[in-house]
Design a protein around this motif. Sequence first.
Motif, short mmCIF file in Angstrom:
data_model
loop_
_atom_site.label_atom_id
_atom_site.label_comp_id
_atom_site.label_asym_id
_atom_site.label_seq_id
_atom_site.Cartn_x
_atom_site.Cartn_y
_atom_site.Cartn_z
N ASP A 93 60.63 25.48 34.00
CA ASP A 93 62.04 25.20 33.73
C ASP A 93 62.26 23.68 33.78
O ASP A 93 61.84 23.01 34.72
CB ASP A 93 62.92 25.89 34.77
CG ASP A 93 64.39 25.72 34.44
OD1 ASP A 93 64.95 26.58 33.74
OD2 ASP A 93 64.98 24.68 34.85
N PRO A 94 62.95 23.12 32.76
CA PRO A 94 63.13 21.67 32.70
C PRO A 94 63.81 21.10 33.95
O PRO A 94 63.49 19.99 34.37
CB PRO A 94 64.01 21.46 31.47
CG PRO A 94 63.83 22.68 30.65
CD PRO A 94 63.50 23.81 31.58
N ARG A 95 64.71 21.87 34.56
CA ARG A 95 65.39 21.36 35.76
C ARG A 95 64.42 21.28 36.94
O ARG A 95 64.50 20.39 37.78
CB ARG A 95 66.60 22.25 36.09
CG ARG A 95 67.70 22.16 35.02
CD ARG A 95 68.63 23.35 35.06
NE ARG A 95 67.94 24.59 34.66
CZ ARG A 95 68.53 25.78 34.57
NH1 ARG A 95 69.82 25.91 34.86
NH2 ARG A 95 67.85 26.84 34.19
N LEU A 100 57.19 17.90 28.92
CA LEU A 100 57.15 16.79 29.89
C LEU A 100 57.55 15.48 29.22
O LEU A 100 58.32 14.70 29.78
CB LEU A 100 55.75 16.67 30.51
CG LEU A 100 55.32 17.82 31.42
CD1 LEU A 100 53.85 17.67 31.80
CD2 LEU A 100 56.18 17.88 32.68
N VAL A 101 57.01 15.25 28.01
CA VAL A 101 57.32 14.01 27.30
C VAL A 101 58.82 13.93 27.01
O VAL A 101 59.45 12.88 27.16
CB VAL A 101 56.47 13.91 26.01
CG1 VAL A 101 56.97 12.79 25.10
CG2 VAL A 101 55.00 13.70 26.36
N SER A 102 59.43 15.09 26.66
CA SER A 102 60.87 15.10 26.37
C SER A 102 61.70 14.77 27.61
O SER A 102 62.84 14.34 27.51
CB SER A 102 61.29 16.47 25.80
OG SER A 102 61.39 17.42 26.85
N LEU A 103 61.11 14.96 28.79
CA LEU A 103 61.83 14.63 30.03
C LEU A 103 61.53 13.21 30.50
O LEU A 103 62.01 12.79 31.55
CB LEU A 103 61.44 15.63 31.13
CG LEU A 103 61.81 17.09 30.89
CD1 LEU A 103 61.19 17.99 31.94
CD2 LEU A 103 63.33 17.25 30.90
N GLU A 143 67.39 35.15 33.49
CA GLU A 143 68.02 33.84 33.41
C GLU A 143 67.58 33.02 34.63
O GLU A 143 67.20 33.59 35.65
CB GLU A 143 69.53 34.14 33.40
CG GLU A 143 70.48 33.08 33.75
CD GLU A 143 71.91 33.66 34.01
OE1 GLU A 143 72.81 32.85 34.12
OE2 GLU A 143 72.08 34.91 34.10
N ILE A 144 67.59 31.69 34.50
CA ILE A 144 67.30 30.84 35.67
C ILE A 144 68.53 30.04 36.00
O ILE A 144 69.10 29.37 35.13
CB ILE A 144 66.10 29.90 35.39
CG1 ILE A 144 64.88 30.70 34.93
CG2 ILE A 144 65.76 29.10 36.65
CD1 ILE A 144 63.64 29.86 34.65
N ARG A 145 69.00 30.19 37.22
CA ARG A 145 70.15 29.39 37.68
C ARG A 145 69.63 28.40 38.72
O ARG A 145 68.91 28.81 39.63
CB ARG A 145 71.21 30.28 38.31
CG ARG A 145 71.69 31.42 37.42
CD ARG A 145 72.85 32.18 38.09
NE ARG A 145 73.08 33.47 37.44
CZ ARG A 145 73.96 34.36 37.88
NH1 ARG A 145 74.67 34.13 38.99
NH2 ARG A 145 74.11 35.51 37.25
N THR A 168 63.30 17.73 38.77
CA THR A 168 63.35 17.55 40.22
C THR A 168 62.02 16.99 40.73
O THR A 168 61.99 16.05 41.52
CB THR A 168 63.64 18.91 40.91
OG1 THR A 168 64.85 19.44 40.38
CG2 THR A 168 63.78 18.75 42.41
N LEU A 169 60.93 17.57 40.24
CA LEU A 169 59.60 17.12 40.67
C LEU A 169 59.32 15.70 40.21
O LEU A 169 58.74 14.90 40.94
CB LEU A 169 58.54 18.09 40.16
CG LEU A 169 58.55 19.43 40.90
CD1 LEU A 169 57.96 20.54 40.05
CD2 LEU A 169 57.80 19.31 42.22
#
Length: 399
Positions: free
Chosen positions: A84-86, A109-112, A395-397, A90-91
């Motif tokens: 998950d991108p979030r 990862l590159v997009s982040l 879903e991921i919250r 965080t990491l």
Amino acid sequence: MQMRASVARKTIKSIRQQAFEQTHLFDSHPESSLDFEKVRSAVKDGYDKPFLLIDSSIIREKTRRFTAAMPRVRPHYAVKANPDPRVLKTLLEEGAGFEIASIAELDLLVSLGVPATDVFYSNPTKSRDFIARAAAQGIEWFVIDSVEELGKIHSIKSDARLYLRIDTPNIGSDWPLAGKFGAHPGEAREIVLTAARLKADLAGVAFHVGSQCRNPENWRVGMEKSRAAFDQMAKAGLNPRLLNVGGGFPVRHVKPIPAIEVIGEVVNRALEAFPTAVKVIAEPGRFLVSDAGYFVCRIMGTATRAGKRWMHLDAGLFGGIIETAEGLKYKIRTDRAGPDVPWNVAGPTCDSIDVVMRDEPLPSDLQEGDYIYIKNAGAYTTAYASNFNGFPLPEIRVI
Ligand SMILES: *Cc1c(COP(=O)(O)O)cnc(C)c1O
């Protein structure tokens, strides 16, 4: 005679020492988890399909704890555990690097904004296309465990920095990986000699003790074998300078675990055999994200079949609760207080394989519409989920 007696004394002493260590090995430190009240309040916010609630503050805490336990070891998060991108963001904010198996993971990862130099390509067999694309993105480090992979990468990127995945024992791991990846001694020798002949930059060693590894000795043995591989490489004229101690760091479910501090002591001691100039990384996946999440799903219906109680959840093996099939036992909470009886717990699909747990002790008064809360389920759940049979992805919250 005298020598034998002293050997015997030493053996007894070491057995005693081991027994001492064993009793102090497990559950020696408190483990933190997502606060259950936050899970309850997320359910109150609404529920229309299974969801994973992730508390990013626990991810931060676990990353800091990992680094404190092993100051020389930089964690490179195994993206597959939860991409998950979030979670990744965080990491990234906590200073972690990353470990990937595919180009989709790299693109994410590159997009982040993750620098490609912080990403290690640790999948032992990669397609030519993926190697070329990773090289074009700026990836520097690639794993190998065969002469074929060495030749393949060398033909695409002759200046790639390579690290050799060696086979190590997986005793006491819930997911033994030995047997799939890792060069055995004879093969390692051939790879080292071939790299020297090609003038390839074979520059390090990696191993993986197996996921959810509850035996710290596996790291010690892995690092001793790595040390020997370093010597072999140096002797062949190579310049080894990376040690990758892999993943496998366990989280607390039902069985006791050695704390990360206990594993850290073993790793730190074994690191004394490596010069300080050696770059040391690890690839924790599960350890950094599992405790941060609860997986929440719901009972769609119950039945009695051949005298056995069944409950059917709206998420099963295909919806993310799949590690139970390999023997993982989760801690499960409910809102009922009835006496425990054995339940067969199934997923929603019509596939006969979709049984999550058999004879799981759960309250007798559970019924349709009740919630099932699976603790420490932040890793290897949503990442595995599919739409099979038309059921929605969880879903991921993130809080
Ligand atoms: C899956 C994987 C990891 C992460 O393992 P965990 O048990 O989640 O820590 C690390 N390295 C490699 C190469 C992997 O394939």
